[in-house]
Design a protein around this motif. Structure first.
Motif, PDB file in Angstrom:
ATOM      1  N   ARG A  37     -84.832 -22.739  42.562  1.00  0.00           N
ATOM      2  CA  ARG A  37     -83.974 -23.342  41.539  1.00  0.00           C
ATOM      3  C   ARG A  37     -82.534 -22.911  41.752  1.00  0.00           C
ATOM      4  NH1 ARG A  37     -86.105 -20.006  36.177  1.00  0.00           N
ATOM      5  NH2 ARG A  37     -85.148 -17.987  36.694  1.00  0.00           N
ATOM      6  N   GLN A  38     -81.638 -23.728  41.233  1.00  0.00           N
ATOM      7  CA  GLN A  38     -80.225 -23.418  41.348  1.00  0.00           C
ATOM      8  C   GLN A  38     -79.534 -23.777  40.034  1.00  0.00           C
ATOM      9  OE1 GLN A  38     -78.265 -25.190  44.731  1.00  0.00           O
ATOM     10  NE2 GLN A  38     -76.591 -23.722  44.623  1.00  0.00           N
ATOM     11  N   LYS A  42     -74.398 -20.746  40.544  1.00  0.00           N
ATOM     12  CA  LYS A  42     -75.220 -19.686  41.138  1.00  0.00           C
ATOM     13  C   LYS A  42     -75.855 -20.159  42.427  1.00  0.00           C
ATOM     14  CE  LYS A  42     -76.338 -17.332  36.811  1.00  0.00           C
ATOM     15  NZ  LYS A  42     -77.449 -16.765  35.989  1.00  0.00           N
ATOM     16  N   GLU A  43     -76.329 -19.211  43.207  1.00  0.00           N
ATOM     17  CA  GLU A  43     -77.005 -19.546  44.449  1.00  0.00           C
ATOM     18  C   GLU A  43     -78.444 -19.992  44.159  1.00  0.00           C
ATOM     19  OE1 GLU A  43     -74.633 -16.514  47.482  1.00  0.00           O
ATOM     20  OE2 GLU A  43     -76.768 -16.216  47.044  1.00  0.00           O
ATOM     21  N   ARG A  44     -78.981 -20.741  45.088  1.00  0.00           N
ATOM     22  CA  ARG A  44     -80.375 -21.151  44.970  1.00  0.00           C
ATOM     23  C   ARG A  44     -81.258 -19.922  45.076  1.00  0.00           C
ATOM     24  NH1 ARG A  44     -82.235 -26.508  48.100  1.00  0.00           N
ATOM     25  NH2 ARG A  44     -80.275 -27.089  47.086  1.00  0.00           N
ATOM     26  N   GLU A  45     -82.253 -19.838  44.211  1.00  0.00           N
ATOM     27  CA  GLU A  45     -83.117 -18.668  44.196  1.00  0.00           C
ATOM     28  C   GLU A  45     -84.586 -19.048  44.215  1.00  0.00           C
ATOM     29  OE1 GLU A  45     -82.419 -16.418  40.622  1.00  0.00           O
ATOM     30  OE2 GLU A  45     -83.271 -17.956  39.319  1.00  0.00           O
ATOM     31  N   ALA A  94     -81.834 -25.139  35.229  1.00  0.00           N
ATOM     32  CA  ALA A  94     -81.423 -25.226  36.628  1.00  0.00           C
ATOM     33  C   ALA A  94     -81.943 -26.528  37.215  1.00  0.00           C
ATOM     34  CB  ALA A  94     -81.972 -24.044  37.429  1.00  0.00           C
ATOM     35  N   TYR A  96     -84.407 -27.744  39.939  1.00  0.00           N
ATOM     36  CA  TYR A  96     -85.562 -27.169  40.619  1.00  0.00           C
ATOM     37  C   TYR A  96     -85.873 -27.985  41.874  1.00  0.00           C
ATOM     38  CZ  TYR A  96     -86.478 -23.945  36.833  1.00  0.00           C
ATOM     39  OH  TYR A  96     -86.379 -22.916  35.926  1.00  0.00           O
TER      40      TYR A  96
END
Length: 128
Positions: A37-38, A42-45, A94, A96
């Motif tokens: 998710r992002q 923020k960065e994608r995690e 976020a 997804y």
């Protein structure tokens, strides 16, 4: 190869959603698949991953932030992976993304670089 993610939407905190990711072009029954998710800015995690093991056992892995609330599963007959999201929080808001590997990986697969194919993303918005 295409991954089509769906199921996102707007939900109140504490609610649930189920995301789906349908794969086409090849089967991924023995390959790692995951969800990332992002959030804005923020960065994608990493969120969750599932990998095949000998004996047709599937192992699942979760980010600490979603452990106990999210469940990843797969239906190989439908070439689809799911993400059941319960007890949603505002911080879960976020886009997804689902992801799949081209080959088998004998570890969870929690890195963006672990995956070869990506879906287009589906927006999840949790209102507080």
């Amino acid at each position: 190869v295409q991954l089509q993610a769906s199921g996102g939407g707007l939900v109140q905190a504490g609610g649930s959603l189920r995301l789906s990711c349908a794969a086409s072009g090849r089967t991924f029954s023995r390959d790692n698949m995951g969800w990332f998710r992002q959030a804005p800015g923020k960065e994608r995690e990493f969120v969750a991953a599932v990998r095949w093991s000998a004996g047709s056992v599937y192992y699942t892995y979760y980010a600490d932030s979603v452990k106990g609330r999210f469940v990843i599963s797969r239906d190989d007959a439908k070439n689809t992976v799911y993400l059941q999201m319960n007890s949603l929080k505002f911080d879960d808001t976020a886009v997804y993304y689902c992801a799949a590997r081209q080959t088998y990986l004998a570890r969870p697969g929690s890195l963006i670089s672990d995956y070869d194919y990506w879906g287009q993303g589906t927006q999840v918005t949790v209102s507080s």
